[in-house]
Design an enzyme around this catalytic site. Structure first.
Site, PDB file in Angstrom:
ATOM      1  N   SER A 257      18.696  -2.794   7.089  1.00 13.66           N
ATOM      2  CA  SER A 257      19.269  -1.900   6.185  1.00 13.66           C
ATOM      3  C   SER A 257      18.752  -0.300   6.789  1.00 13.66           C
ATOM      4  O   SER A 257      19.657   0.609   6.895  1.00 13.66           O
ATOM      5  CB  SER A 257      18.858  -1.872   4.740  1.00 13.66           C
ATOM      6  OG  SER A 257      17.410  -1.957   4.324  1.00 13.66           O
TER       7      SER A 257
ATOM      8  N   TYR B  30       8.585  -7.157  -7.924  1.00 11.63           N
ATOM      9  CA  TYR B  30       8.055  -5.943  -6.990  1.00 11.63           C
ATOM     10  C   TYR B  30       7.962  -4.722  -7.757  1.00 11.63           C
ATOM     11  O   TYR B  30       7.113  -4.047  -7.783  1.00 11.63           O
ATOM     12  CB  TYR B  30       9.179  -5.401  -6.021  1.00 11.63           C
ATOM     13  CG  TYR B  30       8.870  -4.511  -5.141  1.00 11.63           C
ATOM     14  CD1 TYR B  30       8.042  -4.379  -4.032  1.00 11.63           C
ATOM     15  CD2 TYR B  30       9.673  -2.996  -5.481  1.00 11.63           C
ATOM     16  CE1 TYR B  30       7.845  -3.309  -3.142  1.00 11.63           C
ATOM     17  CE2 TYR B  30       9.314  -2.037  -4.873  1.00 11.63           C
ATOM     18  CZ  TYR B  30       8.374  -2.024  -3.622  1.00 11.63           C
ATOM     19  OH  TYR B  30       8.092  -0.929  -3.040  1.00 11.63           O
TER      20      TYR B  30
ATOM     21  N   GLU C 275      18.834   4.816   0.265  1.00 11.38           N
ATOM     22  CA  GLU C 275      18.711   3.363  -0.211  1.00 11.38           C
ATOM     23  C   GLU C 275      17.980   3.424  -1.633  1.00 11.38           C
ATOM     24  O   GLU C 275      18.413   2.642  -2.654  1.00 11.38           O
ATOM     25  CB  GLU C 275      17.952   2.804   0.622  1.00 11.38           C
ATOM     26  CG  GLU C 275      17.571   1.120   0.607  1.00 11.38           C
ATOM     27  CD  GLU C 275      17.406   0.379   1.686  1.00 11.38           C
ATOM     28  OE1 GLU C 275      17.465   0.913   2.926  1.00 11.38           O
ATOM     29  OE2 GLU C 275      16.925  -0.836   1.446  1.00 11.38           O
TER      30      GLU C 275
ATOM     31  N   ALA D  82      17.027 -10.276   6.476  1.00 15.31           N
ATOM     32  CA  ALA D  82      15.817 -11.065   7.215  1.00 15.31           C
ATOM     33  C   ALA D  82      14.724 -10.775   7.057  1.00 15.31           C
ATOM     34  O   ALA D  82      13.523 -11.118   7.753  1.00 15.31           O
ATOM     35  CB  ALA D  82      16.211 -11.977   8.436  1.00 15.31           C
ATOM     36  N   GLY D  83      14.305  -9.534   6.382  1.00 16.09           N
ATOM     37  CA  GLY D  83      13.095  -8.777   6.348  1.00 16.09           C
ATOM     38  C   GLY D  83      12.731  -7.968   7.466  1.00 16.09           C
ATOM     39  O   GLY D  83      11.622  -7.534   7.333  1.00 16.09           O
TER      40      GLY D  83
ATOM     41  N   ASP E  41      10.049   1.844   5.985  1.00 14.99           N
ATOM     42  CA  ASP E  41      11.464   1.213   7.061  1.00 14.99           C
ATOM     43  C   ASP E  41      11.903   2.621   7.860  1.00 14.99           C
ATOM     44  O   ASP E  41      12.144   2.450   8.949  1.00 14.99           O
ATOM     45  CB  ASP E  41      12.154   0.552   6.155  1.00 14.99           C
ATOM     46  CG  ASP E  41      11.452  -0.629   5.613  1.00 14.99           C
ATOM     47  OD1 ASP E  41       9.997  -0.748   5.519  1.00 14.99           O
ATOM     48  OD2 ASP E  41      12.191  -1.433   4.827  1.00 14.99           O
TER      49      ASP E  41
ATOM     50  N   THR F 232       0.698  -1.235  -0.060  1.00 14.91           N
ATOM     51  CA  THR F 232      -0.024  -0.147  -0.140  1.00 14.91           C
ATOM     52  C   THR F 232       1.030   1.366  -0.132  1.00 14.91           C
ATOM     53  O   THR F 232       0.419   2.410  -0.541  1.00 14.91           O
ATOM     54  CB  THR F 232      -0.787  -0.043   1.299  1.00 14.91           C
ATOM     55  OG1 THR F 232       0.023  -0.069   2.400  1.00 14.91           O
ATOM     56  CG2 THR F 232      -2.063  -0.976   1.309  1.00 14.91           C
TER      57      THR F 232
HETATM   58  P1  ADP Z   1      16.905  -6.224   5.487  1.00 16.15           P
HETATM   59  O1  ADP Z   1      16.962  -4.550   5.565  1.00 16.15           O
HETATM   60  O2  ADP Z   1      15.713  -6.873   5.443  1.00 16.15           O
HETATM   61  O3  ADP Z   1      17.834  -6.611   6.649  1.00 16.15           O
HETATM   62  P2  ADP Z   1      18.481  -5.741   3.037  1.00 16.15           P
HETATM   63  O4  ADP Z   1      18.913  -6.465   2.133  1.00 16.15           O
HETATM   64  O5  ADP Z   1      17.431  -4.442   2.519  1.00 16.15           O
HETATM   65  O6  ADP Z   1      17.700  -6.458   4.260  1.00 16.15           O
HETATM   66  O7  ADP Z   1      19.721  -4.994   3.747  1.00 16.15           O
HETATM   67  C1  ADP Z   1      20.795  -5.758   4.376  1.00 16.15           C
HETATM   68  C2  ADP Z   1      21.852  -5.345   3.885  1.00 16.15           C
HETATM   69  O8  ADP Z   1      22.218  -4.027   4.514  1.00 16.15           O
HETATM   70  C3  ADP Z   1      23.012  -6.100   4.239  1.00 16.15           C
HETATM   71  O9  ADP Z   1      23.282  -7.271   3.273  1.00 16.15           O
HETATM   72  C4  ADP Z   1      24.163  -5.105   4.561  1.00 16.15           C
HETATM   73  O10 ADP Z   1      24.773  -4.833   3.197  1.00 16.15           O
HETATM   74  C5  ADP Z   1      23.626  -3.986   4.970  1.00 16.15           C
HETATM   75  N1  ADP Z   1      23.688  -4.051   6.591  1.00 16.15           N
HETATM   76  C6  ADP Z   1      22.546  -3.993   7.363  1.00 16.15           C
HETATM   77  N2  ADP Z   1      23.019  -3.892   8.912  1.00 16.15           N
HETATM   78  C7  ADP Z   1      24.501  -3.713   8.779  1.00 16.15           C
HETATM   79  C8  ADP Z   1      25.339  -3.847   9.490  1.00 16.15           C
HETATM   80  N3  ADP Z   1      25.099  -3.882  10.807  1.00 16.15           N
HETATM   81  N4  ADP Z   1      26.711  -3.927   9.077  1.00 16.15           N
HETATM   82  C9  ADP Z   1      27.020  -3.791   7.804  1.00 16.15           C
HETATM   83  N5  ADP Z   1      25.927  -3.724   6.873  1.00 16.15           N
HETATM   84  C10 ADP Z   1      24.767  -3.887   7.353  1.00 16.15           C
HETATM   85 MG    MG Z   2      16.172  -3.570   3.736  1.00 19.76          MG
END
Ligand code: ADP
Ligand code: MG
Length: 392
Positions: A128, A222, A160, A123-124, A172, A36
């Protein structure tokens, strides 16, 4: 706030030094309101009790060093950034934010930073956004920038969606910043305004079960759904001129009934999901205010059916987890996130949760030979920072 881990890491990696700043921002789960946000509709996310911490300390030169424990790597660079390009690495998130800040004001000096977190990556749960927001809050404090919450949230979202190249909405980052302990945020993504709604379902637990499936289709699927929604809104605006339809936010159920069979089937199904999902967010807010867990659960389950049948973003593994849950005592369950893999959210009686988690993982393994991961999440608070003067 207890920002010791990032602060300790900073001292361990880069030595002791003057005063440092620690910022923290949580991951999130969207209770309901799926697909949404890019239709200017409603969402109902909550910040979770897992977060990323960033400790920073100024340097006198223009060097930037950032160590992250999650990847056990140090990023080094020099300010000002010269036309940086995304590298497909974790550092992109930080470079995107630095780039955003440098458009506001040149950096007077560099810094050392260390990152610690317990939001599982990828892991969703939006590690990020928690990383972006924690990093941005730390920099705002470090440089004494005047930026309000919404501006900071937008800067992170642009980092992002623009720099990293992940076409995300603003939910987010918004939740990571504005989240409130014990509450979900009823967020209107058109107005960018929210109201905190108590998320306190007595005796119930919220469990995220990750299917561990990531389909290559996730990105393109998406993007295709976004285009279909835009197309549906255009079709309806031509069909109902003068009704001010700009996005699916402006469409109601009565309009869709009138064009059933006339509108191209795929577009009609997409639109119907979005229109009804917006209504389900409103109904969930109502149910939360009444503390009616059964109704919240029911709405989650109906949302799933709609994502599966109308929006067509589920996959067999995800349907299995949801159906298994409903057959084994969950009050409700649904796919969360963009779809084509990803994670499911389950509302279960708190006293059952351990057994539930053990058994769903076992059943999933037996059916697909894939290991599911499960985390219980509770509504936590949004971004915070503190100055650490104690340990030099
Ligand atoms: P989600 O946001 O669901 O966890 P994403 O694929 O959007 O999945 O984001 C994950 C990515 O964000 C990781 O692969 C890494 O590149 C980055 N990231 C997130 N947290 C950290 C962290 N603490 N240190 C380094 N990179 C991070
Ligand atoms: Mg993310």
């Amino acid at each position: 706030m207890n920002g010791n881990r990032a602060a300790e890491l900073l001292r361990e990696r880069f030595g002791r030094g003057p005063e440092l700043i620690v910022a923290r921002a949580p991951g999130r789960v969207n209770l309901i309101g799926e697909h949404t946000d890019y239709n200017e509709g409603y969402v109902l996310p909550f910040a979770i009790d897992r977060y990323t911490e960033v400790a920073v300390r100024p340097r006198t030169d223009r060097v930037v060093r950032v160590y992250s424990a999650a990847v056990d790597e140090t990023l080094s660079m020099e300010l000002p950034l010269r036309n940086p390009k995304p590298q497909g690495r974790w550092s992109d998130y930080l470079v995107g934010i630095l780039q955003g800040f440098s458009e506001l004001r040149p950096f007077p000096h560099g810094f050392d930073a260390a990152i610690w977190g317990n939001v599982p990556l990828g892991a969703g749960l939006s590690s990020s956004a928690s990383l972006e927001v924690a990093f941005a809050v730390a920099l705002v404090q470090l440089y004494g920038l005047e930026l309000d919450g919404l501006e900071l949230v937008r800067l992170c979202q642009r980092a992002e969606a623009g720099f990293v190249g992940m076409p995300c909405g603003i939910m987010d980052q918004y939740t990571a910043y504005f989240g409130e302990a014990g509450h979900a945020l009823f967020l209107d993504t058109r107005a960018l305004e929210h109201r905190a709604v108590p998320l306190d379902l007595e005796g119930m637990a919220l469990v995220v079960v990750d299917s561990s499936v990531r389909r290559a289709l996730a990105g393109s699927g998406y993007a295709l759904r976004r285009r279909e929604c835009e197309e549906a809104a255009r079709w309806l605006s031509r069909r109902f001129p003068g009704r001010g339809i700009r996005t699916l936010r402006d469409v109601d159920g009565a309009m869709l009934e009138m064009v059933r069979g006339e509108m191209p089937g795929t577009l009609w199904r997409r639109a119907r999901h979005v229109v009804e999902e917006n209504a389900r967010v409103l109904a969930t807010v109502d149910a939360l205010e009444k503390g009616d867990s059964d109704e919240v659960g029911r709405l989650l389950t109906v949302s799933h059916a709609s994502l599966r049948d109308l929006f067509e973003v589920s996959i067999p593994e995800i349907d299995f987890l949801v159906d298994w849950g409903l057959e084994h005592g969950a009050a409700g369950a649904r796919l969360v996130g963009g779809g084509f893999g990803g994670v499911t959210l389950h509302l279960v009686a708190a006293e059952l949760r351990e057994k539930y988690v053990a058994e769903i993982k076992k059943a999933y393994w037996e059916r697909f030979r894939i290991e599911a991961k499960a985390v219980e999440v509770r509504p936590g608070s949004g971004a915070k920072y503190e100055r650490d003067l104690g340990h030099r």
